[in-house]
Design an enzyme around this catalytic site. Structure first.
Site, PDB file in Angstrom:
ATOM      1  N   ASP A   1       0.916  -1.086   0.168  1.00 18.87           N
ATOM      2  CA  ASP A   1       0.162   0.002   0.187  1.00 18.87           C
ATOM      3  C   ASP A   1       0.877   1.277  -0.086  1.00 18.87           C
ATOM      4  O   ASP A   1       2.195   1.242   0.302  1.00 18.87           O
ATOM      5  CB  ASP A   1      -0.835  -0.001   1.235  1.00 18.87           C
ATOM      6  N   LEU A   2       0.467   2.378  -0.444  1.00 23.90           N
ATOM      7  CA  LEU A   2       1.314   3.438  -0.356  1.00 23.90           C
ATOM      8  C   LEU A   2       1.052   4.544   0.662  1.00 23.90           C
ATOM      9  O   LEU A   2       2.003   4.670   1.583  1.00 23.90           O
ATOM     10  CB  LEU A   2       1.054   4.276  -1.827  1.00 23.90           C
ATOM     11  N   TYR A   3      -0.215   5.153   0.484  1.00 23.41           N
ATOM     12  CA  TYR A   3      -0.512   6.215   1.736  1.00 23.41           C
ATOM     13  C   TYR A   3      -0.459   5.721   2.964  1.00 23.41           C
ATOM     14  O   TYR A   3      -1.392   4.884   3.359  1.00 23.41           O
ATOM     15  CB  TYR A   3      -1.782   6.929   1.271  1.00 23.41           C
TER      16      TYR A   3
ATOM     17  N   ARG B   1      -7.211  13.457   6.059  1.00 22.83           N
ATOM     18  CA  ARG B   1      -6.916  11.987   5.317  1.00 22.83           C
ATOM     19  C   ARG B   1      -8.152  11.131   5.605  1.00 22.83           C
ATOM     20  O   ARG B   1      -8.490  10.139   4.811  1.00 22.83           O
ATOM     21  CB  ARG B   1      -5.825  11.405   6.501  1.00 22.83           C
TER      22      ARG B   1
ATOM     23  N   SER C   1      -2.249   0.827  -5.052  1.00 21.38           N
ATOM     24  CA  SER C   1      -2.722   1.987  -4.196  1.00 21.38           C
ATOM     25  C   SER C   1      -4.070   2.639  -4.697  1.00 21.38           C
ATOM     26  O   SER C   1      -4.422   2.603  -6.074  1.00 21.38           O
ATOM     27  CB  SER C   1      -1.827   3.079  -4.224  1.00 21.38           C
TER      28      SER C   1
END
Ligand code: 2OP
Length: 241
Positions: free
Chosen positions: A20-22, A51, A128
């Site tokens: 996953d990125l974030y 967020r 993502s």
């Protein structure tokens, strides 16, 4: 003639790691510094509401069948966050704050963990909710392009994680069965959905938090990416249980 060994084929042996990125490789709250420039002392508060709302908008839009890409969801979420916190947001500020999302910082342990896995020749990818452009820009701006075989965006499916079709996209793009892809996320909801899908899953629990109660548990839990990389290196060529 090679004998097809079904048992071996179904073994949960790690042949690739998909991240996953974030919040996993990159710190979403690094945007707090930019928010602070415009709204002194409020940066982290803004970034937390921002967020949370960004995630909610991705989930809600998937349910509504009204996909917009991640950049649009991010823009919509900053407008909500500022309205909720009674902060006046001009279109110029909105643009500058959203641009900061394209330059979020990797965590201090990200580069070394990726390098260790690269050296062991483990193919790596990002999967993502970000748009193709967002993922590219975040990775380019951090100089970590060398690490990844694939940058996989949900954009072509027009639906966000945790929809199972997104996890399936990683199988297709990595050309591997789900049993052979370790999915790594610090977002408990994402790790949970990935485990339901059938990936062995490593949850990065940086803040010693509780895992989501969504009916699955991660295959493995660690406190940071360095420990994850060490664990993966110890698992190669074995069955992950
Ligand atoms: C992702 O990178 C949103 O953290 C989530 O897909």
């Amino acid at each position: 003639m090679p004998v097809f060994n079904h048992q071996e084929n179904k073994m949960k042996q790690i042949k690739s790691v998909v991240f996953d990125l974030y919040g996993t490789l990159y710190d979403v709250h690094s945007v707090a510094a930019t928010c602070d420039e415009f709204f002194p002392g409020r940066g982290l508060e803004i970034s937390k509401v921002w967020r949370q709302k960004q995630l909610e908008y991705t989930w809600l839009r998937s349910l509504m069948g009204l996909y917009v890409n991640f950049e649009q969801a991010t823009e919509d979420a900053i407008r909500f966050a500022c309205a909720e916190l009674n902060l006046s947001l001009t279109s110029e500020l909105q643009e500058r704050m959203c641009n900061a999302y394209l330059r979020i910082s990797p965590y201090p342990d990200t580069a070394d963990a990726l390098r260790a896995l690269n050296e062991a020749e483990v193919p790596l990818a990002i999967l993502s909710n970000g748009s193709r452009r967002s993922i590219q820009q975040v990775v380019n701006n951090s100089g970590l392009n060398w690490a990844f075989d694939q940058l996989i965006s949900v954009e072509e499916l027009a639906v966000f994680k945790p929809h199972p079709s997104v996890y399936s996209l990683a199988e297709q793009r990595m050309n591997l069965r789900r049993e052979n892809i370790l999915f790594v996320s610090s977002n408990a909801w994402d790790a949970s959905a990935a485990k339901h899908f059938g990936f062995p899953t490593c949850w990065i629990n940086r803040k010693n938090g509780a895992f989501d109660e969504l009916g699955s548990t991660p295959t493995h839990t660690v406190s940071n990416l360095s420990v994850m990389a060490e664990w993966v290196l110890g698992q190669l060529h074995r069955e992950v249980v």
